[in-house]
Write a protein that holds these residues in place. Structure first.
Motif, PDB file in Angstrom:
ATOM      1  N   VAL A   1       0.859  -1.178   0.000  1.00  0.00           N
ATOM      2  CA  VAL A   1       0.000   0.000   0.000  1.00  0.00           C
ATOM      3  C   VAL A   1       0.897   1.230   0.000  1.00  0.00           C
ATOM      4  N   GLN A   2       0.787   2.006  -1.066  1.00  0.00           N
ATOM      5  CA  GLN A   2       1.558   3.241  -1.180  1.00  0.00           C
ATOM      6  C   GLN A   2       0.605   4.422  -1.028  1.00  0.00           C
ATOM      7  N   SER A   3       0.746   5.169   0.051  1.00  0.00           N
ATOM      8  CA  SER A   3      -0.147   6.296   0.303  1.00  0.00           C
ATOM      9  C   SER A   3       0.528   7.611  -0.079  1.00  0.00           C
ATOM     10  N   HIS A   4      -0.257   8.469  -0.699  1.00  0.00           N
ATOM     11  CA  HIS A   4       0.179   9.840  -0.973  1.00  0.00           C
ATOM     12  C   HIS A   4      -0.509  10.804  -0.014  1.00  0.00           C
ATOM     13  N   GLU A   5      -1.154  10.235   0.996  1.00  0.00           N
ATOM     14  CA  GLU A   5      -1.760  10.997   2.089  1.00  0.00           C
ATOM     15  C   GLU A   5      -1.100  10.552   3.391  1.00  0.00           C
ATOM     16  N   ARG A   6      -1.182  11.386   4.394  1.00  0.00           N
ATOM     17  CA  ARG A   6      -0.571  11.080   5.697  1.00  0.00           C
ATOM     18  C   ARG A   6      -1.507  10.147   6.476  1.00  0.00           C
ATOM     19  N   ILE A   7      -1.356   8.835   6.241  1.00  0.00           N
ATOM     20  CA  ILE A   7      -2.225   7.834   6.851  1.00  0.00           C
ATOM     21  C   ILE A   7      -1.351   6.760   7.498  1.00  0.00           C
ATOM     22  N   ALA A   8      -1.445   6.612   8.791  1.00  0.00           N
ATOM     23  CA  ALA A   8      -0.667   5.601   9.506  1.00  0.00           C
ATOM     24  C   ALA A   8      -1.095   4.212   9.065  1.00  0.00           C
ATOM     25  N   GLY A   9      -0.114   3.317   8.952  1.00  0.00           N
ATOM     26  CA  GLY A   9      -0.392   1.934   8.601  1.00  0.00           C
ATOM     27  C   GLY A   9      -0.056   1.563   7.174  1.00  0.00           C
TER      28      GLY A   9
ATOM     29  N   PRO B   1      -7.497  24.206  13.740  1.00  0.00           N
ATOM     30  CA  PRO B   1      -7.402  22.782  14.125  1.00  0.00           C
ATOM     31  C   PRO B   1      -6.880  21.881  13.008  1.00  0.00           C
ATOM     32  N   TYR B   2      -7.047  22.298  11.771  1.00  0.00           N
ATOM     33  CA  TYR B   2      -6.604  21.450  10.671  1.00  0.00           C
ATOM     34  C   TYR B   2      -5.093  21.230  10.714  1.00  0.00           C
ATOM     35  N   HIS B   3      -4.335  22.293  11.011  1.00  0.00           N
ATOM     36  CA  HIS B   3      -2.878  22.151  11.053  1.00  0.00           C
ATOM     37  C   HIS B   3      -2.446  21.225  12.180  1.00  0.00           C
ATOM     38  N   HIS B   4      -3.144  21.253  13.300  1.00  0.00           N
ATOM     39  CA  HIS B   4      -2.834  20.332  14.399  1.00  0.00           C
ATOM     40  C   HIS B   4      -3.129  18.895  13.982  1.00  0.00           C
ATOM     41  N   TYR B   5      -4.260  18.699  13.282  1.00  0.00           N
ATOM     42  CA  TYR B   5      -4.598  17.352  12.821  1.00  0.00           C
ATOM     43  C   TYR B   5      -3.520  16.821  11.873  1.00  0.00           C
ATOM     44  N   VAL B   6      -3.123  17.619  10.887  1.00  0.00           N
ATOM     45  CA  VAL B   6      -2.150  17.155   9.894  1.00  0.00           C
ATOM     46  C   VAL B   6      -0.817  16.824  10.559  1.00  0.00           C
ATOM     47  N   GLN B   7      -0.373  17.658  11.493  1.00  0.00           N
ATOM     48  CA  GLN B   7       0.901  17.392  12.156  1.00  0.00           C
ATOM     49  C   GLN B   7       0.838  16.108  12.988  1.00  0.00           C
TER      50      GLN B   7
END
Length: 374
Positions: free
Chosen positions: A84-92, A126-132
């Motif tokens: 699985v190659q993600s181009h989004e910041r997704i754990a796993g 809050p979005y910047h906190h989520y992304v980080q």
């Protein structure tokens, strides 16, 4: 047969990251030992690629990204892909392609341009906190086997901020179709495009391509051309605050020498009409437009916080100046104009720089990375 899932949330025809994924999928499709799937909210149809929809309902950008990440994980766990190659910041995920760079680094640079109150508003978003948090969780997750960086700059940032070991990092530059983006565009389009946009045939012309005018430096490009009465600028791209830049061009007295042409489905004619490419971006991991410009024989003027600067040799195939150095940008443009007798050399050197960065070469490096993991 290896089953590979590539994860990217949305498709924007003008987006550089999306164009990279489309190009990568098209190149990988030709490999007989690879079965490629795409997990996305929506995408263009690509022959030979199976699209799995992950499009849950959302309100707001935090819910949007969280909901997509959750649904994408459900899909790839259900399907039991080999990679699985993600181009989004997704754990796993097994592989993360850091095409969007490092969000924490972008925020550091962004704060340099803001007032105290604007910095406070940025911190309160809050979005910047989520992304980080998502970024940090992904890099810490033991499932992550490889990070594909699109520039050495991004690799260094990930190492410095997250401590990812060198053996889990690889740099693969964006590929470009060197048969489509080629110096021959100049002969095909220069005369007709200049006539269409009312630009004198012999006037020096800089080209900017990109959406997100604030980050990518349209204001700085306008300021850079101000002292040079003979110099024209064409701005290709969409921005919801475009009127601000029209007004800035008028305030600087350069409006008659600037053409705002909006987003374009086909940018090749614009590469063909220009003499050089300008991108005074505050932060850009590795924009496709820079390698497209180089392949088209356009010298590139950009910043050290743009990954494409790694390809630039000042005075040979372009130049580099700090994004926030207004005088430095005007001097960079002045030096380029003064070197007009060597422009043919600059253009040839630009094309030569991009020649190895073919789509096939990119696909070969991606496949080598996959085989190493498998």
């Amino acid at each position: 047969m290896t089953r590979l899932a590539i994860v990217r949330q949305k498709y924007n025809p003008a987006g550089g990251a999306e164009r990279f994924v489309s190009r990568a999928l098209t190149a990988l499709r030709a490999q007989t030992d690879l079965e490629v799937y795409l997990i996305a909210r929506r995408w263009e149809a690509i022959d030979g690629i199976t699209h799995l929809s992950a499009n849950p309902f959302y309100l707001g950008n935090v819910w949007r990204d969280w909901g997509f990440a959750r649904r994408a994980r459900v899909l790839w766990q259900r399907e039991q892909f080999d990679l699985v190659q993600s181009h989004e910041r997704i754990a796993g995920c097994d592989i993360y392609r850091a095409g969007d760079g490092v969000h924490r680094r972008w925020l550091e640079l962004r704060r340099q341009t803001l007032s105290f109150w604007q910095c406070l508003a940025l911190w309160a978003n809050p979005y910047h906190h989520y992304v980080q948090r998502a970024e940090a969780a992904m890099f810490r997750d033991p499932a992550l086997k490889l990070v594909i960086c699109n520039a050495e700059m991004v690799k260094r940032e990930i190492q410095q901020l997250f401590g990812v070991p060198d053996e889990r990092l690889v740099v693969i530059y964006n590929g470009v179709d060197t048969t489509q983006f080629h110096p021959s565009l100049r002969a095909t389009f220069r005369g007709s495009m200049r006539q269409q946009w009312q630009i004198p045939a012999e006037a020096p012309l800089l080209l900017y391509v990109g959406s997100g005018f604030e980050r990518k430096g349209v204001a700085r490009a306008l300021q850079a051309i101000q002292p040079f009465a003979e110099l024209y600028l064409v701005v290709v791209g969409h921005d919801k605050h475009a009127d601000r830049y029209h007004q800035l061009a008028a305030d600087l007295g350069v409006a008659e020498r600037v053409r705002f042409v909006g987003a374009q489905q086909d940018v090749k004619p614009f590469y063909g009409m220009a003499d050089a490419f300008i991108l005074p971006t505050l932060y850009d991991p590795f924009p496709n437009v820079c390698v497209e410009a180089l392949a088209s024989g356009l010298p590139v003027l950009t910043t050290p916080t743009c990954g494409a600067a790694e390809l630039i040799v000042s005075g040979e195939n372009g130049g580099v100046a700090d994004a926030l150095d207004e005088a430095g940008w005007q001097q960079l443009v002045r030096d380029w104009l003064a070197a007009k007798s060597r422009w043919t050399h600059w253009q040839a050197a630009a094309h030569h720089t991009a020649e190895p960065l073919t789509l096939d070469a990119m696909a070969d490096r991606l496949l080598a990375a996959y085989r190493r993991l498998l």
